[in-house]
Enzyme design. Sequence first.
Site, PDB file in Angstrom:
ATOM      1  N   ALA A  88      -0.407   5.916   3.791  1.00  6.77           N
ATOM      2  CA  ALA A  88       0.309   5.918   5.068  1.00  6.77           C
ATOM      3  C   ALA A  88      -0.585   5.485   6.227  1.00  6.77           C
ATOM      4  CB  ALA A  88       0.882   7.305   5.326  1.00  6.77           C
ATOM      5  N   GLY A  89      -1.867   5.878   6.191  1.00  4.38           N
ATOM      6  CA  GLY A  89      -2.792   5.515   7.277  1.00  4.38           C
ATOM      7  C   GLY A  89      -2.992   4.013   7.350  1.00  4.38           C
TER       8      GLY A  89
ATOM      9  N   ASP B  77      -7.623  -3.687   0.226  1.00  6.07           N
ATOM     10  CA  ASP B  77      -8.460  -2.781  -0.554  1.00  6.07           C
ATOM     11  C   ASP B  77      -9.708  -2.549   0.265  1.00  6.07           C
ATOM     12  OD1 ASP B  77      -8.305  -1.324  -3.139  1.00  6.07           O
ATOM     13  OD2 ASP B  77     -10.369  -2.027  -3.231  1.00  6.07           O
TER      14      ASP B  77
ATOM     15  N   TYR C 186     -12.198   8.567   5.795  1.00  3.76           N
ATOM     16  CA  TYR C 186     -13.562   8.951   6.165  1.00  3.76           C
ATOM     17  C   TYR C 186     -13.853   8.719   7.653  1.00  3.76           C
ATOM     18  CZ  TYR C 186     -14.212   8.897   1.091  1.00  3.76           C
ATOM     19  OH  TYR C 186     -14.104   9.144  -0.258  1.00  3.76           O
ATOM     20  N   ASP C 187     -12.845   8.441   8.457  1.00  5.60           N
ATOM     21  CA  ASP C 187     -13.070   8.146   9.883  1.00  5.60           C
ATOM     22  C   ASP C 187     -13.901   9.220  10.603  1.00  5.60           C
ATOM     23  OD1 ASP C 187     -11.906   5.657   9.997  1.00  5.60           O
ATOM     24  OD2 ASP C 187      -9.937   6.388  10.599  1.00  5.60           O
TER      25      ASP C 187
ATOM     26  N   SER D  71       0.852  -1.189   0.000  1.00  6.12           N
ATOM     27  CA  SER D  71       0.000   0.000   0.000  1.00  6.12           C
ATOM     28  C   SER D  71       0.883   1.233   0.000  1.00  6.12           C
ATOM     29  CB  SER D  71      -0.881   0.007   1.248  1.00  6.12           C
ATOM     30  OG  SER D  71      -1.620   1.211   1.304  1.00  6.12           O
ATOM     31  N   HIS D  72       0.374   2.287  -0.629  1.00  4.68           N
ATOM     32  CA  HIS D  72       1.068   3.578  -0.590  1.00  4.68           C
ATOM     33  C   HIS D  72       0.287   4.551   0.277  1.00  4.68           C
ATOM     34  CE1 HIS D  72       3.159   1.690  -3.916  1.00  4.68           C
ATOM     35  NE2 HIS D  72       4.064   2.648  -3.865  1.00  4.68           N
TER      36      HIS D  72
ATOM     37  N   PHE E  85      -7.847   8.136   9.650  1.00  2.00           N
ATOM     38  CA  PHE E  85      -7.573   8.689   8.325  1.00  2.00           C
ATOM     39  C   PHE E  85      -8.847   8.597   7.493  1.00  2.00           C
ATOM     40  CE2 PHE E  85      -7.380   4.792   5.735  1.00  2.00           C
ATOM     41  CZ  PHE E  85      -7.262   3.824   6.726  1.00  2.00           C
TER      42      PHE E  85
HETATM   43  P1  IMP Z   1      -7.744   1.897  -1.511  1.00  2.00           P
HETATM   44  O1  IMP Z   1      -8.124   0.618  -0.835  1.00  2.00           O
HETATM   45  O2  IMP Z   1      -6.289   2.171  -1.420  1.00  2.00           O
HETATM   46  O3  IMP Z   1      -8.318   1.985  -2.884  1.00  2.00           O
HETATM   47  O4  IMP Z   1      -8.368   3.098  -0.702  1.00  2.00           O
HETATM   48  C1  IMP Z   1      -9.245   2.906   0.324  1.00  2.00           C
HETATM   49  C2  IMP Z   1      -9.840   4.232   0.745  1.00  2.00           C
HETATM   50  O5  IMP Z   1     -10.993   3.923   1.542  1.00  2.00           O
HETATM   51  C3  IMP Z   1      -8.941   5.044   1.653  1.00  2.00           C
HETATM   52  O6  IMP Z   1      -8.191   5.976   0.962  1.00  2.00           O
HETATM   53  C4  IMP Z   1      -9.945   5.715   2.551  1.00  2.00           C
HETATM   54  O7  IMP Z   1     -10.475   6.780   1.870  1.00  2.00           O
HETATM   55  C5  IMP Z   1     -11.059   4.716   2.675  1.00  2.00           C
HETATM   56  N1  IMP Z   1     -10.885   3.881   3.880  1.00  2.00           N
HETATM   57  C6  IMP Z   1     -10.521   2.589   3.918  1.00  2.00           C
HETATM   58  N2  IMP Z   1     -10.406   2.172   5.190  1.00  2.00           N
HETATM   59  C7  IMP Z   1     -10.681   3.234   5.953  1.00  2.00           C
HETATM   60  C8  IMP Z   1     -10.686   3.424   7.351  1.00  2.00           C
HETATM   61  O8  IMP Z   1     -10.386   2.547   8.175  1.00  2.00           O
HETATM   62  N3  IMP Z   1     -11.031   4.654   7.763  1.00  2.00           N
HETATM   63  C9  IMP Z   1     -11.347   5.658   6.914  1.00  2.00           C
HETATM   64  N4  IMP Z   1     -11.319   5.537   5.602  1.00  2.00           N
HETATM   65  C10 IMP Z   1     -10.996   4.325   5.113  1.00  2.00           C
END
Ligand code: IMP
Length: 207
Positions: free
Chosen positions: A18-19, A76, A164-165, A15-16, A162
């Site tokens: 950071a959260g 994802d 949408y938390d 993953s890129h 991070f």
């Molecule tokens: P991806 O899986 O890298 O395509 O991105 C997932 C996206 O979903 C993140 O950038 C957040 O916007 C959102 N997301 C996933 N998990 C969380 C979480 O635990 N808290 C808040 N937002 C989340």
Amino acid sequence: MAGKLRAGDKIVVASHNAGKVREIEALLAPLGIETIAASDLGLAEPEETGATFAENAVIKAVAAAEAANMPALADDSGLEVEALGGAPGIHSARWAGESKNFRRAMARIARELAEAGVVSNEPNRANFTCVLAIAWPLERVHLFEGKVFGHLVWPPRGDYGFGYDPIFVADDHEETFGEMEPAQKHAISHRAKAFEQFVAEIVEGRQ
Ligand code: IMP
């Protein structure tokens, strides 16, 4: 037969974000599994061309495992809002744009709910979904899914976490994920639920 991991093994966190990397490392550290982030290895970010969380998790895990020649764990995930037909879903990261502006992404959700004319005294139902994929170079990929259900609040609250938390409140809780200490979120999150299954199946000595 699933591959196994044990204490002392090292894997790539594919993953890129950071959260996410921080949360995955915190979940793996107590198991003695060492991690290196894809960005620290200089790996390119593959294009997420899948139509589901699972397809995108596989794309990321396989790309990292093959580029690094090491096991790779990808996540994802995203927020699914019931009244928006599951949006932003797999586009959750994309709604924040190039600049990763989640204030803007959260505002878009509020705006789209208003535009959809959702008339309800009930809070808007939503859930986070996480699919974890673990891949070994040239081997099968294993998938694990976790979900946490709850509702949305507006305006956003809290500076932890991070994405949408700050607008998500899990069922049976009052604080948003953004107001929870990381350990509290880790106890109930979609990622933690997927992780529990990953540990039960993949981590040696945890069965
Ligand atoms: P991806 O899986 O890298 O395509 O991105 C997932 C996206 O979903 C993140 O950038 C957040 O916007 C959102 N997301 C996933 N998990 C969380 C979480 O635990 N808290 C808040 N937002 C989340």
